[in-house]
Scaffold this motif. Structure first.
Motif, short mmCIF file in Angstrom:
data_model
loop_
_atom_site.label_atom_id
_atom_site.label_comp_id
_atom_site.label_asym_id
_atom_site.label_seq_id
_atom_site.Cartn_x
_atom_site.Cartn_y
_atom_site.Cartn_z
N TYR A 114 0.82 -1.21 0.00
CA TYR A 114 0.00 0.00 0.00
C TYR A 114 0.86 1.27 0.00
CZ TYR A 114 -4.12 -2.87 0.89
OH TYR A 114 -5.13 -3.79 0.78
N GLY A 115 1.98 1.24 0.72
CA GLY A 115 2.80 2.44 0.80
C GLY A 115 3.59 2.71 -0.46
N LEU A 136 3.67 -1.59 -4.68
CA LEU A 136 3.99 -2.85 -5.34
C LEU A 136 2.74 -3.73 -5.45
CD1 LEU A 136 7.46 -3.89 -3.86
CD2 LEU A 136 6.96 -2.98 -6.13
N ASP A 137 2.77 -4.60 -6.45
CA ASP A 137 1.64 -5.49 -6.73
C ASP A 137 1.35 -6.40 -5.55
OD1 ASP A 137 -0.24 -6.99 -8.55
OD2 ASP A 137 1.25 -8.56 -8.18
N ARG A 138 0.10 -6.43 -5.10
CA ARG A 138 -0.29 -7.21 -3.93
C ARG A 138 -0.12 -8.71 -4.18
NH1 ARG A 138 -3.94 -7.27 0.53
NH2 ARG A 138 -3.64 -9.34 1.45
N ALA A 139 -0.48 -9.19 -5.34
CA ALA A 139 -0.39 -10.62 -5.61
C ALA A 139 1.06 -11.10 -5.51
CB ALA A 139 -0.98 -10.94 -6.98
N ARG A 145 -0.94 6.25 3.43
CA ARG A 145 -1.19 5.05 2.62
C ARG A 145 -0.91 3.78 3.42
NH1 ARG A 145 1.62 8.15 -1.26
NH2 ARG A 145 3.48 6.82 -1.10
N VAL A 146 0.16 3.80 4.19
CA VAL A 146 0.50 2.65 5.02
C VAL A 146 -0.58 2.41 6.07
CG1 VAL A 146 2.14 1.71 6.69
CG2 VAL A 146 2.98 2.89 4.65
N ALA A 147 -1.01 3.49 6.73
CA ALA A 147 -2.05 3.36 7.76
C ALA A 147 -3.34 2.81 7.18
CB ALA A 147 -2.29 4.72 8.43
N GLU A 148 -3.74 3.32 6.03
CA GLU A 148 -4.95 2.83 5.38
C GLU A 148 -4.76 1.38 4.94
OE1 GLU A 148 -8.73 2.49 3.89
OE2 GLU A 148 -7.87 3.98 5.25
#
Length: 227
Positions: free
Chosen positions: A106-107, A110-113, A162-165
């Motif tokens: 999220y921060g 990078l691609d989550r998958a 972004r990290v917190a969310e």
């Protein structure tokens, strides 16, 4: 002879300045658990930590950052977390796999998958029995930080938001237990809320104070950087 039950793993997560390091230490003390942290709890991790966090070092690409975090975690699992769990010892870790998804996912974007696969590979399938998320507004967290910011802390407000969310979304969508705690209170108030939720989740297992008085190491050294 009855087999030794496997220990429990609890990860404590949150943005920098959330108080997670303090709360991880307090929770480990209450449980009589091994206290550990990422990055840096092993000899390899100790070499990687300044590369990852010190601002004066050469720039690191986002993918390289994720891979270095994964290397730290793989060694951490094999050297510290896995052996303790196999002994039947509880482990409390200050950061674990959710940090990669929150910070590098999220921060950094990078691609989550791809990160999910990297995390699964690095942890060798060792997932937390519970993740404690200490949640509080970014401006409050920033005001609590002391000293010179490290490379992650220097990412700015937008990055921290972004990290917190990301952490909140991970908690909302998790299949394993997450415990979200309002971190805006005093350290004692937050500790009490965490303990109430952890003891409710694990019942008599937590109340027995696993590991205490059994000759099991209580902690690994905590990192000096604020979090």
């Amino acid at each position: 002879m009855r087999a030794q039950p496997r220990g429990r793993l609890i990860a404590v997560e949150g943005i920098d300045g959330s108080g997670k390091s303090t709360q991880a230490a307090r929770l480990a003390s209450r449980l009589g658990a091994v206290l550990t942290f990422e990055p840096g709890a092993t000899a390899l991790g100790g070499a990687l930590r300044p590369v990852l966090l010190e601002r004066h070092r050469s720039p690191i690409t986002v993918r390289a950052e994720a891979l270095l975090m994964a290397a730290d975690r793989a060694q951490h699992v094999d050297e510290v977390i896995g052996p303790a769990l196999d002994r039947g010892t509880w482990v409390v870790t200050d950061r674990y796999s959710a940090s990669t998804l929150a910070y590098q996912g999220y921060g950094r974007g990078l691609d989550r998958a791809g990160l999910d696969l990297l995390v699964e590979w690095a942890t060798d399938g060792v997932v937390p029995d519970a993740t404690v998320l200490i949640d509080l507004p970014v401006d409050v967290a920033v005001s609590r930080r002391g000293g010179e910011p490290d490379r992650m802390e220097a990412g700015g407000y937008a990055f921290a938001r972004r990290v917190a969310e990301g952490y909140r979304r991970l908690a909302d969508g998790a299949s394993e237990p997450w415990i979200t705690i309002d971190g805006s209170g005093t350290a004692d108030q937050v500790e009490g809320c965490i303990w109430e939720r952890v003891s409710r989740l694990f019942g008599s297992e937590a109340l027995r104070g696993t590991g205490a008085g059994n000759g099991i190491p209580r902690s690994t050294p905590s990192p000096p950087l604020p979090s």
